[in-house]
Design an enzyme around this catalytic site. Structure first.
Site, mmCIF file in Angstrom:
data_model
loop_
_atom_site.group_PDB
_atom_site.id
_atom_site.type_symbol
_atom_site.label_atom_id
_atom_site.label_comp_id
_atom_site.label_asym_id
_atom_site.label_seq_id
_atom_site.Cartn_x
_atom_site.Cartn_y
_atom_site.Cartn_z
ATOM 1 N N LYS A 293 -44.483 -11.654 132.139
ATOM 2 C CA LYS A 293 -43.524 -12.756 132.340
ATOM 3 C C LYS A 293 -43.132 -13.364 130.992
ATOM 4 O O LYS A 293 -41.985 -13.765 130.792
ATOM 5 C CB LYS A 293 -44.123 -13.831 133.243
ATOM 6 C CG LYS A 293 -44.545 -13.353 134.639
ATOM 7 C CD LYS A 293 -43.400 -13.233 135.599
ATOM 8 C CE LYS A 293 -43.874 -13.090 137.042
ATOM 9 N NZ LYS A 293 -42.800 -12.735 137.968
ATOM 10 N N TYR B 19 -47.008 -19.621 133.618
ATOM 11 C CA TYR B 19 -48.085 -19.088 132.769
ATOM 12 C C TYR B 19 -47.551 -18.109 131.726
ATOM 13 O O TYR B 19 -48.303 -17.642 130.873
ATOM 14 C CB TYR B 19 -49.258 -18.544 133.569
ATOM 15 C CG TYR B 19 -49.010 -17.470 134.611
ATOM 16 C CD1 TYR B 19 -48.327 -16.302 134.324
ATOM 17 C CD2 TYR B 19 -49.534 -17.625 135.896
ATOM 18 C CE1 TYR B 19 -48.151 -15.313 135.282
ATOM 19 C CE2 TYR B 19 -49.365 -16.645 136.866
ATOM 20 C CZ TYR B 19 -48.665 -15.492 136.555
ATOM 21 O OH TYR B 19 -48.484 -14.516 137.493
HETATM 22 C C1 HXC Z 1 -58.158 -4.808 140.222
HETATM 23 C C2 HXC Z 1 -56.394 -3.482 140.846
HETATM 24 C C3 HXC Z 1 -56.121 -4.314 141.975
HETATM 25 C C4 HXC Z 1 -56.989 -5.435 142.181
HETATM 26 C C5 HXC Z 1 -54.647 -2.713 141.932
HETATM 27 N N1 HXC Z 1 -55.427 -2.525 140.874
HETATM 28 N N2 HXC Z 1 -55.043 -3.804 142.626
HETATM 29 N N3 HXC Z 1 -57.372 -3.748 139.974
HETATM 30 N N4 HXC Z 1 -57.971 -5.649 141.269
HETATM 31 N N5 HXC Z 1 -56.817 -6.252 143.210
HETATM 32 C C6 HXC Z 1 -55.354 -1.421 139.931
HETATM 33 C C7 HXC Z 1 -55.718 -0.124 140.595
HETATM 34 O O1 HXC Z 1 -57.108 0.039 140.658
HETATM 35 C C8 HXC Z 1 -55.039 0.904 139.698
HETATM 36 O O2 HXC Z 1 -55.799 1.162 138.540
HETATM 37 C C9 HXC Z 1 -53.787 0.178 139.261
HETATM 38 O O3 HXC Z 1 -54.022 -1.236 139.475
HETATM 39 C C10 HXC Z 1 -52.575 0.591 140.059
HETATM 40 O O4 HXC Z 1 -52.863 0.397 141.420
HETATM 41 P P1 HXC Z 1 -51.992 1.033 142.579
HETATM 42 O O5 HXC Z 1 -52.435 0.437 143.865
HETATM 43 O O6 HXC Z 1 -51.963 2.510 142.427
HETATM 44 O O7 HXC Z 1 -50.576 0.537 142.156
HETATM 45 P P2 HXC Z 1 -49.290 0.386 142.981
HETATM 46 O O8 HXC Z 1 -49.402 1.044 144.314
HETATM 47 O O9 HXC Z 1 -48.227 0.811 142.090
HETATM 48 O O10 HXC Z 1 -49.229 -1.193 143.246
HETATM 49 C C11 HXC Z 1 -48.904 -2.096 142.229
HETATM 50 C C12 HXC Z 1 -49.656 -3.409 142.444
HETATM 51 C C13 HXC Z 1 -49.517 -3.874 143.881
HETATM 52 C C14 HXC Z 1 -49.150 -4.444 141.468
HETATM 53 C C15 HXC Z 1 -51.142 -3.141 142.132
HETATM 54 O O11 HXC Z 1 -50.345 -4.979 144.140
HETATM 55 C C16 HXC Z 1 -48.094 -4.193 144.227
HETATM 56 O O12 HXC Z 1 -47.230 -3.338 144.251
HETATM 57 N N6 HXC Z 1 -47.802 -5.431 144.557
HETATM 58 C C17 HXC Z 1 -46.428 -5.843 144.871
HETATM 59 C C18 HXC Z 1 -46.423 -7.109 145.588
HETATM 60 C C19 HXC Z 1 -47.080 -8.229 144.861
HETATM 61 O O13 HXC Z 1 -48.127 -8.089 144.225
HETATM 62 N N7 HXC Z 1 -46.471 -9.403 144.978
HETATM 63 C C20 HXC Z 1 -47.076 -10.588 144.476
HETATM 64 C C21 HXC Z 1 -46.307 -11.086 143.343
HETATM 65 S S1 HXC Z 1 -46.658 -12.788 143.231
HETATM 66 P P3 HXC Z 1 -56.850 2.408 138.404
HETATM 67 O O14 HXC Z 1 -57.386 2.268 137.042
HETATM 68 O O15 HXC Z 1 -57.849 2.216 139.479
HETATM 69 O O16 HXC Z 1 -55.999 3.650 138.596
HETATM 70 C C22 HXC Z 1 -46.410 -13.262 141.713
HETATM 71 C C23 HXC Z 1 -46.385 -14.758 141.592
HETATM 72 C C24 HXC Z 1 -46.849 -15.219 140.273
HETATM 73 O O17 HXC Z 1 -46.257 -12.523 140.803
HETATM 74 C C25 HXC Z 1 -46.677 -16.702 140.013
HETATM 75 C C26 HXC Z 1 -47.358 -17.648 140.933
HETATM 76 C C27 HXC Z 1 -47.205 -19.099 140.519
#
Ligand code: HXC
Length: 273
Positions: free
Chosen positions: A170, A155
Site C-alpha cells: 500500500k 498503515y
Molecule cells: C500465513 C499465508 C496465509 C496465512 C496464505 N499464506 N495465507 N501465510 N498465513 N493466513 C501464504 C501461503 O502459505 C503461500 O505461501 C502464499 O501465502 C500464497 O498463498 P496462496 O493461498 O497460494 O495464494 P493465493 O491463492 O494466490 O491467495 C492470495 C491470498 C489470499 C492473499 C493469500 O488470501 C487472497 O487471495 N485473498 C483475497 C481476498 C482478501 O484477502 N481480501 C482482504 C483484503 S482486506 P507458501 O510459502 O506456503 O507457498 C485488506 C484491508 C486492509 O486488505 C486495510 C484494513 C484497514
C-alpha cells in the site's frame, strides 16, 4: 480557470454516460463503489477472479436499474488485465474511471511470512494496481480525461505489525499515485487514493478481525466507535472519482472514523473517558 459561479451539482446523475472498471468488484468495498457509480448513472464493469460474486454485483446493479458488466481476470496477470481493460474500452467506446480495489491480506509476523506469502500480496496490491493503471491510462490519456482511485490503508505510512506485506504494498501504491498524478495532471488524468478504516466487509473481517476478541480490539481503536459501512466508503470514493474533485490529484482521503489519529497514549480516545 473555471468561472466563479456557485453551481450545486446534481450528484444523482454525475456519472451518466460514463464507464468505470472496478477491480475486486465482487464483494465489499468494491461492490459498494460499483453500486454507487451505477446509481449515479454510470456503467460499471466489475473485474475479479471468481465469476459468481461478480455476477451477483451485476445482478444487484441491474435490478436497481443500473448498468453493469463483469470480466473474470486475476489482477496479477498483466496481459490478461490489459486485454480485459482494452475490451471494455473498445466495447463501451470510452473509459472514464478505474478503481483499484482488489486486495489480498492476512496476518503473519514478518519473520514467519514466507517469500511466497510476501509475493502473493505484493503481486495483487502493488503489481496488480500498476497493471490495471497502465492499461487504463492508455485509453484515458488518449481521451485526455480519466480518474483513477486506489484503495489503500493508513498503515501505508504508519506501518502495522502483522501486515508487512500489505503495508509495504500500500505504501508503494501511495508513491505510485503521487508520481503518476504529476505525470498525468496536465493530460487530464487524475490519480488519487482512498484509505478506508475498518469496514464491515467479509473479506477484511476474515483476514484481519476473524474472532470476536479481535473485532472488539479493532473497534476499541476507532474513536468514532464503530466500523464504516461499505456505502460510506463508496460515497467518499464517488466524490474523488467524479467532477466535484476535478482539481484534486495525488491526494489520499482517509475515511476511518479517526482511527489512525486516535493513538491515545495517556488517556482513552475521549479525553474525559
Ligand atoms: C500465513 C499465508 C496465509 C496465512 C496464505 N499464506 N495465507 N501465510 N498465513 N493466513 C501464504 C501461503 O502459505 C503461500 O505461501 C502464499 O501465502 C500464497 O498463498 P496462496 O493461498 O497460494 O495464494 P493465493 O491463492 O494466490 O491467495 C492470495 C491470498 C489470499 C492473499 C493469500 O488470501 C487472497 O487471495 N485473498 C483475497 C481476498 C482478501 O484477502 N481480501 C482482504 C483484503 S482486506 P507458501 O510459502 O506456503 O507457498 C485488506 C484491508 C486492509 O486488505 C486495510 C484494513 C484497514
Amino acid at each position: 480557470m473555471k468561472e466563479n459561479i456557485m453551481i450545486v451539482p446534481d450528484i444523482s446523475t454525475e456519472f451518466r454516460d460514463k464507464v468505470a472498471v472496478v477491480t475486486g468488484g465482487g464483494s465489499g468495498i468494491g461492490r459498494a463503489i460499483a453500486q454507487r457509480y451505477a446509481a449515479a448513472g454510470g456503467k460499471v464493469v466489475v473485474l475479479g477472479r471468481r465469476e459468481e460474486p461478480l455476477q451477483e454485483t451485476v445482478r444487484l446493479i441491474t435490478e436497481a436499474g443500473g448498468q453493469a458488466g463483469h470480466v473474470s481476470c486475476d489482477v496479477r496477470d498483466a496481459q490478461g488485465m490489459a486485454e480485459a481493460i482494452d475490451a471494455v474500452a473498445a466495447e463501451e467506446g470510452r473509459l472514464d474511471a478505474l478503481v483499484n480495489n482488489a486486495a489480498g491480506n492476512f496476518i503473519a509476523a514478518g519473520e514467519d511470512l514466507s517469500p511466497n506469502g510476501w509475493k502473493a500480496v505484493i503481486d495483487i496490491v502493488l503489481n496488480g494496481t500498476f497493471y490495471a493503471t497502465h492499461a487504463a491510462a492508455q485509453h484515458m490519456l488518449a481521451a485526455g480525461s480519466g480518474s483513477i482511485l486506489n484503495v489503500i490503508a493508513t498503515y501505508a505510512w504508519h506501518g502495522h505489525p502483522g501486515t508487512v506485506h500489505s503495508a509495504a504494498a500500500k505504501g508503494g501504491v501511495v508513491a505510485m499515485t503521487r508520481t503518476l498524478a504529476v505525470e498525468w495532471a496536465a493530460r487530464g488524468v487524475r490519480v488519487n487514493c482512498i484509505a478506508p478504516g475498518p469496514t464491515e466487509t467479509e473479506g477484511a473481517g476474515a483476514a484481519l478481525w476473524g474472532t470476536e476478541a479481535a473485532r472488539a480490539r479493532v473497534l476499541g481503536g476507532v474513536p468514532a466507535g464503530r466500523f464504516a459501512s461499505p456505502a460510506e466508503i463508496a460515497e467518499s470514493a464517488s466524490y474523488l472519482l467524479g467532477p466535484r474533485a476535478d482539481y484534486i490529484t495525488g491526494e489520499v482521503m482517509v475515511v476511518d472514523g479517526g482511527q489512525w489519529l486516535g493513538k491515545s497514549v495517556y488517556t482513552a480516545s475521549g479525553a474525559n473517558a
